[in-house]
Design a protein around this motif. Sequence first.
Motif, PDB file in Angstrom:
ATOM      1  N   GLN A  63       0.828  -1.201   0.000  1.00 44.30           N
ATOM      2  CA  GLN A  63       0.000   0.000   0.000  1.00 44.30           C
ATOM      3  C   GLN A  63       0.868   1.259   0.000  1.00 44.30           C
ATOM      4  O   GLN A  63       0.352   2.363  -0.102  1.00 44.30           O
ATOM      5  CB  GLN A  63      -0.941  -0.014   1.210  1.00 44.30           C
TER       6      GLN A  63
ATOM      7  N   PHE B 108      -6.920  -3.689   1.843  1.00 39.26           N
ATOM      8  CA  PHE B 108      -7.748  -3.422   3.039  1.00 39.26           C
ATOM      9  C   PHE B 108      -6.926  -3.282   4.311  1.00 39.26           C
ATOM     10  O   PHE B 108      -7.449  -3.450   5.413  1.00 39.26           O
ATOM     11  CB  PHE B 108      -8.817  -4.522   3.212  1.00 39.26           C
ATOM     12  N   GLY B 109      -5.630  -3.040   4.177  1.00 36.20           N
ATOM     13  CA  GLY B 109      -4.749  -2.915   5.342  1.00 36.20           C
ATOM     14  C   GLY B 109      -3.680  -3.991   5.378  1.00 36.20           C
ATOM     15  O   GLY B 109      -2.652  -3.823   6.023  1.00 36.20           O
TER      16      GLY B 109
ATOM     17  N   LEU C  61      -0.073  -2.852   4.461  1.00 34.79           N
ATOM     18  CA  LEU C  61       0.389  -1.583   5.046  1.00 34.79           C
ATOM     19  C   LEU C  61       1.841  -1.654   5.496  1.00 34.79           C
ATOM     20  O   LEU C  61       2.460  -0.646   5.746  1.00 34.79           O
ATOM     21  CB  LEU C  61      -0.480  -1.205   6.256  1.00 34.79           C
TER      22      LEU C  61
ATOM     23  N   PRO D 175      -3.931  -3.394  10.859  1.00 29.91           N
ATOM     24  CA  PRO D 175      -5.181  -2.674  10.594  1.00 29.91           C
ATOM     25  C   PRO D 175      -5.971  -3.302   9.443  1.00 29.91           C
ATOM     26  O   PRO D 175      -5.392  -3.686   8.426  1.00 29.91           O
ATOM     27  CB  PRO D 175      -4.709  -1.267  10.213  1.00 29.91           C
ATOM     28  N   MET D 176      -7.252  -3.454   9.644  1.00 31.19           N
ATOM     29  CA  MET D 176      -8.146  -3.917   8.575  1.00 31.19           C
ATOM     30  C   MET D 176      -9.278  -2.902   8.475  1.00 31.19           C
ATOM     31  O   MET D 176      -9.805  -2.460   9.493  1.00 31.19           O
ATOM     32  CB  MET D 176      -8.691  -5.310   8.900  1.00 31.19           C
ATOM     33  N   ARG D 177      -9.612  -2.544   7.287  1.00 31.48           N
ATOM     34  CA  ARG D 177     -10.591  -1.495   6.956  1.00 31.48           C
ATOM     35  C   ARG D 177     -11.458  -1.044   8.145  1.00 31.48           C
ATOM     36  O   ARG D 177     -12.232  -1.823   8.685  1.00 31.48           O
ATOM     37  CB  ARG D 177     -11.507  -1.980   5.832  1.00 31.48           C
TER      38      ARG D 177
ATOM     39  N   PRO E  72      -9.974   0.165  11.021  1.00 31.08           N
ATOM     40  CA  PRO E  72      -9.314  -0.461  12.170  1.00 31.08           C
ATOM     41  C   PRO E  72      -9.735   0.205  13.479  1.00 31.08           C
ATOM     42  O   PRO E  72      -9.705   1.422  13.591  1.00 31.08           O
ATOM     43  CB  PRO E  72      -7.820  -0.235  11.894  1.00 31.08           C
TER      44      PRO E  72
ATOM     45  N   GLN F 210      -1.022   4.372   1.143  1.00 31.46           N
ATOM     46  CA  GLN F 210      -2.474   4.423   1.022  1.00 31.46           C
ATOM     47  C   GLN F 210      -3.093   3.641   2.179  1.00 31.46           C
ATOM     48  O   GLN F 210      -3.111   2.410   2.195  1.00 31.46           O
ATOM     49  CB  GLN F 210      -2.938   3.838  -0.304  1.00 31.46           C
ATOM     50  N   GLY F 211      -3.575   4.378   3.150  1.00 36.79           N
ATOM     51  CA  GLY F 211      -4.188   3.770   4.327  1.00 36.79           C
ATOM     52  C   GLY F 211      -4.769   4.875   5.166  1.00 36.79           C
ATOM     53  O   GLY F 211      -4.425   6.050   5.005  1.00 36.79           O
ATOM     54  N   GLY F 212      -5.672   4.519   6.059  1.00 36.93           N
ATOM     55  CA  GLY F 212      -6.230   5.512   6.964  1.00 36.93           C
ATOM     56  C   GLY F 212      -7.079   6.567   6.285  1.00 36.93           C
ATOM     57  O   GLY F 212      -7.239   7.671   6.800  1.00 36.93           O
TER      58      GLY F 212
ATOM     59  N   GLU G 299     -12.675   4.039   5.199  1.00 42.52           N
ATOM     60  CA  GLU G 299     -13.026   3.335   6.441  1.00 42.52           C
ATOM     61  C   GLU G 299     -14.515   3.467   6.765  1.00 42.52           C
ATOM     62  O   GLU G 299     -15.159   2.472   7.130  1.00 42.52           O
ATOM     63  CB  GLU G 299     -12.208   3.855   7.629  1.00 42.52           C
TER      64      GLU G 299
HETATM   65 MO1  MOS Z   1      -6.341   0.770   5.836  1.00 41.69          MO
HETATM   66  S1  MOS Z   1      -6.895  -0.431   7.350  1.00 41.69           S
HETATM   67  O1  MOS Z   1      -6.815   2.249   5.847  1.00 41.69           O
HETATM   68  O2  MOS Z   1      -5.356   0.115   4.790  1.00 41.69           O
END
Ligand code: MOS
Length: 720
Positions: A218, A249-250, A253, A356-358, A360, A513-515, A687
């Motif tokens: 990610q 989806f995390g 990460l 973390p999963m979508r 989190p 790409q997360g959060g 999220e």
């Molecule tokens: Mo995420 S859990 O924003 O990849």
Amino acid sequence: MKVKETAIPGNHNLMPDDRTGKSALSRVDGRLKVTGKAKYSAEYNVKDLVYGVMVGSSVTKGTIKSIDTKKAENAPGVLSVLTYLNAPKIPGYQADNPSPKGPLKIFYNNQVYFNGQPIALVVADTFERALFASTLVTATYDTEAHQTNLLTNLDKGVSTRREDKDFVKGQANAWQSAPVKVDAEYIIPTEVHNPMELHAIIARWDAGDKVSVYTKTQGVKSSQRSIAQAFKLPPDNVQVTAPFVGGAFGSALRTWPHEIAAVLASKVVGKPVKLVLSRADMFTSVGYRPFTWQKVSLGAGADGKLTGITHEATGQSSVYEDFTEGVVNISQLMYACPNINTRYRLVSLNVNTPTPMRGPGEATGAFALESAMDELSYALNIDPIELRMRNYAETDPSNNKPYSSKFLAEAYKIGAEKIGWTERSQKPGTILQNGWHIGYGMAAGMFGAHRSSSTVTAKMQADGTLVLQTAVTDIGPGTGTAMASVATGVMDIPADKIKIVLGDSSLPPSPTQGGSQIAATVGSAVHDACTELKEKFKSMAGNTDPADYIKILKQQGLDHLEVTTTSKSGPEQGKYSMYSWSVHFMRVLVHPATGVVKIDKAISVADAGQILSPKTARSQMIGGTIMGIGMALMEEAVIDHRYGRLVNNNFADYHVPVQADIPQVEAYFVNKADNILNPIGAKGMGEIATIGVAAAVANAVYNATGKRVRELPITPDKLL
Ligand code: MOS
């Protein structure tokens, strides 16, 4: 309350984009993806490629007594079998501070922390030969008693970090003295991200100290940093390429041990190594949403006003690393209430580390809080939306700061109308049609609207093509499409004249790409870079139309004009509370004789600020709703605690929603710009698309049947 509805129609091919006044862009890389031209990490044709297959521990806790690799080494085509006994030392591991906890070090010593932990990597000239040889590796162990069951270890929960400190606002446990109370425990099982694309890496050493990888990630920049750190290389010596990612989806990460193993193996055999995890490996190698126990206690007056919220949660992590998430945070922020206290604890078990999963933390916490709010609505005999409106927070209850924007009330209104909320009965189990109970439920979600720093190069070429470059990955939400949409708006050029270049660590930096931060972060940088580029053209235009970029370049004798701009958040961050908001509405059918639950209709409405790319935003929202339906009704990774081993680490036994499980899902957006957060007014939505969905389903099931299921997933046995 009267609001003008500005929602984008739920299912419409000709969506308007109110930013540009034109119809919404289709996914810029959609054609490449559906024609198979988009290359994923395992699909690169690298010369002299060889193949790696991992071998996992068959015990759950203990030490390796012996590993026999002889048979595997003598098998046809095998180049190497790496174990802790023969693998070259990974320099970054040695330099690490000797803290007892940290990421799993592969091939480091004889310790086994969880079942399936990689203990060997077989490298052969074909995948089939590597797979066959991997079955010939045997090990003996000194085993010790393991613990994999959170519920029997709840008393071992500890506070692990300062961030986990107990939160108290007003009086703790004020719910106890309230006239109307709810006090209930909720459980979510372990859920595994299981993106369609398996995690995969191709690693190749280009020279003594240069390495290139194609890997599922990610964040190409964070993968670059991690691999450079592990092998003690300058970051520029590590090239990470990931232009397409088939969902994550995390789970992508961070850089995982199998990636370090592949890079190491490539060095050992002197050839590029491809390592693709099996679906079974995906359950033990790339994290998961942790099994979590929660207790929510609510107190309210007869008027429905909350007087006390108490939320406790205990999650699980591995014994070698602490993974924490904000499970209880949602209860500190969601409702106006004078007395709130929360507590979060962690239990170390003989399992791999969660990740973390979508949604989190909040996806887990919202299941408990929003189920409890539903329970309270029945205890008070107040409509669940009305109950939420009576406790609507106009400022952040945790710190009294104003919101940069909050249009959740508008989202409630849109969702209620679209689901047909007036058809709902406040008395559960009363609507029966064609032999099925019908129920309506709703639940809300929220997640921080983050923005960090991004650098974008915007380059206008002599042929009128605008090239936008940055080192972000697009794991599926449509980042490239949103970037193109922002750029067409600023530059006033058609989208087919825009070329998006992403997913390469040599490009200007952008975050992982997360959060739910990328649309706001990278979108703002695209906005700023394009604005600056346009200004440059204006200053050169002379008598020419400043938007006639080709002519201006020709006049100036240039083959291109470019700017590179870094764009980031400012002082607004400390002054405001910044969140995205969502609400999910479900109409469910429950069969009285079999306990089968069918989702009849799902409506999700988001306040995600200004929608940049209506088609891809709608698609992302629907995907998140479907993921939440899976969480509510199907997903559960089951460990046989006698052996500490997963029993359903495959798609036959670990159920995710399929086409037939999913009805018409509609996504709507309030679509009002947050003018404080950033220049494009966008807030994240990755999220909030999932947060709250599971509670909405559970609440609808209760409305249909009068049965409150507090342990996910809601399988038929729990309703009979
Ligand atoms: Mo995420 S859990 O924003 O990849």
